[in-house]
Design an enzyme around this catalytic site. Structure first.
Site, short mmCIF file in Angstrom:
data_model
loop_
_atom_site.label_atom_id
_atom_site.label_comp_id
_atom_site.label_asym_id
_atom_site.label_seq_id
_atom_site.Cartn_x
_atom_site.Cartn_y
_atom_site.Cartn_z
NE ARG A 88 1.62 5.84 -3.78
CZ ARG A 88 0.63 5.41 -3.01
NH1 ARG A 88 0.37 6.05 -1.88
NH2 ARG A 88 -0.09 4.37 -3.37
CB SER B 42 8.77 0.55 -2.69
OG SER B 42 7.42 0.87 -2.36
NE ARG C 275 -2.25 6.28 -7.13
CZ ARG C 275 -0.93 6.38 -7.03
NH1 ARG C 275 -0.23 5.38 -6.51
NH2 ARG C 275 -0.30 7.46 -7.44
CE1 TYR D 100 12.19 -0.55 -7.32
CE2 TYR D 100 10.98 -1.86 -5.72
CZ TYR D 100 11.00 -0.88 -6.69
OH TYR D 100 9.84 -0.23 -7.02
CE LYS E 36 3.50 -2.07 -8.05
NZ LYS E 36 3.76 -0.98 -8.99
CD GLU F 102 -9.85 -6.20 -12.66
OE1 GLU F 102 -9.52 -6.06 -13.86
OE2 GLU F 102 -10.45 -5.31 -12.02
CE LYS G 218 -0.35 -0.30 -8.93
NZ LYS G 218 0.03 0.81 -9.84
#
Length: 327
Positions: free
Chosen positions: A210, A278, A221, A317, A252, A237, A200
């Site tokens: 958000r 998004s 982040r 989505y 992602k 990872e 990610k």
């Protein structure tokens, strides 16, 4: 005179039937997962301005939208909870509250659909913390990895109790998959799976999300999500998540990280998910609204490209719409 070519790849592109016959990548409704937002304190669904066509759901509209997706053959539902602003706090206590909005949403969907779909939960604190980070903060304001793991365990158990089939730890804390797996097994939830957010990245394309979750993020982040400049790090990872017991691994964002999707696909035979996030959704939507691109063609091309890169599961989505179109 140059001789005519004997090898003509165009022969296999001549008709729709021919192209379908030799297509290497398939796209079926079962490959798709619909991300959904359920918000507390709403009387009716609330449109998300930066994601036209996507809403924050009430419990009733969540069930209705889920029924439409399941009827279309969508493979699963990924649920995010949006608490009221006054219910957020430093430790994200609403995340593991059985009466918190996400756990109520999970119970409602499990009661409604049972095992007829795969119910997935976002196992992360960011929607529930007043500072908007994916973990708890130490005295210096830095995300405390190990203290956050304790909260993830509590959240994971609450979500398993609420009926989630798969838990999606997305905070990118070191060791998150392992501690959740141990806790689930110790509590008897041996059949509850883990969809690990393996790679990610700290992406600029999360912006509309958000708004969708009412984020109150302060800062960024980058100390825990991956650096967009790094590729090999994703393989490390991946090794860790698989060793800790991940059942499915995810990349992602998807579209701007297709090379990572392919790297992961080359490295493991575990199911691979990729999240068309998004910002990727909103860019295509905005360009289509301005008449700059063909909306329907761009949707199908973008989702197919994620499958072509190696994803066996695509979170988008547009999941219900694409599934209905595939029929």
């Amino acid at each position: 005179m140059t001789p005519h070519p004997y090898i003509r790849p165009r022969r296999l592109r001549t008709t729709p039937a021919m192209r379908r016959l030799v297509a290497q990548t398939s796209l079926e409704p079962r490959h798709l997962v619909l991300p959904m937002f359920v918000a507390d304190g709403l009387d009716e669904p609330q449109p998300i301005s930066s994601m036209p066509g996507v809403v924050q759901h009430t419990l009733d509209s969540l069930r209705a939208a889920a029924a439409e997706a399941v009827s279309a053959g969508v493979g699963g539902l990924m649920v995010f909870g949006v608490p009221r602003a006054e219910d957020k706090d430093a430790t994200g206590s609403g995340a593991d509250d059985p009466e918190g909005i996400l756990n109520r949403g999970l119970r409602a969907l499990r009661d409604e659909f049972g095992d007829s779909t795969v119910l997935m939960a976002d196992t992360c604190l960011d929607e529930f913390t007043d500072h908007g980070h994916c973990g708890v903060l130490d005295h210096s304001g830095r995300v405390d990895n190990d203290a956050s793991l304790d909260r993830y365990v509590s959240m994971a158990l609450a979500q398993a109790n609420a009926g989630a089939h798969l838990l999606g730890p997305s905070g990118m804390m070191d060791g998150q998959v392992g501690v959740i797996r141990d806790a689930l097994d110790d509590a008897g939830h041996t059949d509850t799976g883990i969809l690990a957010y393996t790679a990610k990245y700290a992406s600029a394309f999360y912006g509309p999300f958000r708004e969708a979750v009412g984020s109150t993020l302060q800062g960024d982040r980058r100390t825990y999500q991956q650096d967009p400049a790094n590729r090999d790090e994703a393989m490390r990872e991946l090794e860790l998540d698989l060793a800790e017991g991940a059942d499915i691994v995810m990349v992602k964002p998807a579209m701007s990280y297709l090379d990572i999707v392919r790297d992961v696909a080359n490295a493991t035979d575990a199911p691979i998910a990729a999240y068309q996030i998004s910002g990727e959704y909103s860019m295509i939507t905005a360009a289509a609204e301005r008449g700059w691109i063909d909306r329907d063609a761009a949707i199908m091309e973008s989702v197919t490209s994620i499958r072509r890169a190696g994803a066996s599961i695509v979170l988008t989505y547009w999941a219900t719409e694409v599934a209905q179109r595939l029929g």
